[in-house]
Scaffold this active site. Structure first.
Site: not given
Ligand SMILES: NC(=O)c1ccc[n+]([C@@H]2O[C@H](COP(=O)([O-])OP(=O)(O)OC[C@H]3O[C@@H](n4cnc5c(N)ncnc54)[C@H](O)[C@@H]3O)[C@@H](O)[C@H]2O)c1
Length: 256
Positions: A148, A163
């Site tokens: 990501s 995350y």
């Protein structure tokens, strides 16, 4: 046909709106024998995926679906065993399964942190371990890990610091695999997406979404098909001399 008869395992494909599904569709289009894997995989989900792909391609495809909770190492081992029982081998693994949660750092409980790392980092680690045993035997194989933008810029547009940390771990893991297994002809690469139109963006308010779109150079969100294109490149021989790389698919959100 860039993946003719290649056995490709793609995780995180249960939703027809997911990156995993779009990758399965594009890989099938390129002749792959696709195995879609998800914790939510069952017969109706698989039937929906088959119908969607075969309707789009107007032909039958070789497709299997396996249920697997990637946070469980035994489940990952069993899944890879089953793929080998079906096809005799595995040529490619795309790790797209993951979870996202947006929380400020001081509000993240040990349980929340564990869950994030268990799925996004340890799940990816276990699956890589399981397929690498096969890849080492056959001295070939490719891994594509979906990380990501959050890993690169510290915190996501959607995900919280846990995350981001989990995806940072995925980047380091990918590079380590490339380094350790390159001499055997095994390649591992990562993709850092941002703002791809999937269920992960569903929680954003229209105002927040517009604010983010304004900051993207291409002034729009990305499609799952565009992300799948990067997976196809990294899975196929088009990228035969690419390993340990990180490919940005973010519309120019982050140039570095
Ligand atoms: N959509 C974006 O803009 C974006 C941005 C950056 C990174 N990503 C990454 O892309 C990947 C794909 O996400 P997506 O956007 O397609 O969303 P998605 O929610 O549609 O896909 C994620 C899938 O992972 C599955 N999953 C969750 N936990 C699992 C587990 N324990 N075992 C097996 N499967 C599990 C879910 O059931 C779901 O089908 C994720 O790793 C995500 O972090 C997405």
């Amino acid at each position: 046909m860039l993946l003719q008869d290649k056995v490709c395992v793609i995780t995180g494909a249960a939703s027809l709106r997911s990156i995993g599904y779009a990758t399965a569709e594009l890989f099938a289009e390129h002749g792959a024998k696709v195995v879609v894997v998800d914790v939510l995989m069952d017969e109706p989900v698989l039937a929906g995926i088959r119908t969607a792909i075969e309707t789009r391609l107007q032909r039958r495809v070789t497709l299997h679906g396996l249920q697997c909770d990637i946070s469980q190492p035994e489940a990952c081992e069993a899944m890879v065993r089953e793929v080998r029982a079906l096809h005799g081998t595995v040529d490619c693994l795309v790790n797209s399964a993951g979870i996202v949660r947006s929380l400020p750092l001081l509000e993240i409980s040990p349980q929340e942190l564990d869950r994030m790392l268990d799925v996004n980092l340890k799940g990816t680690f276990y699956l890589c371990q399981s397929v690498l045993k096969v890849f080492v035997e056959q001295r070939a194989g490719t891994i594509v890990n979906v990380a990501s933008l959050a890993a690169q810029r510290g915190g996501g547009l959607v995900g919280g610091p846990h995350y981001a940390a989990s995806k940072g771990g995925v980047l380091s893991l990918t590079r380590s695999i490339a380094r350790e297994f390159g001499a055997l002809g095994i390649r591992a690469n990562a993709i850092c997406p941002a703002m791809i139109d999937t269920p992960m963006l569903d929680g954003l308010s229209p105002e927040r979404l517009q604010g983010i779109v304004d900051s993207i150079l291409l002034k729009r969100i990305g499609s799952t098909r565009e992300l799948a294109g990067a997976c196809l490149f990294l899975a196929s021989e088009l990228s035969g001399f690419v390993t340990g790389a990180t490919i940005d698919v973010n519309g120019g959100t982050h140039i570095h």
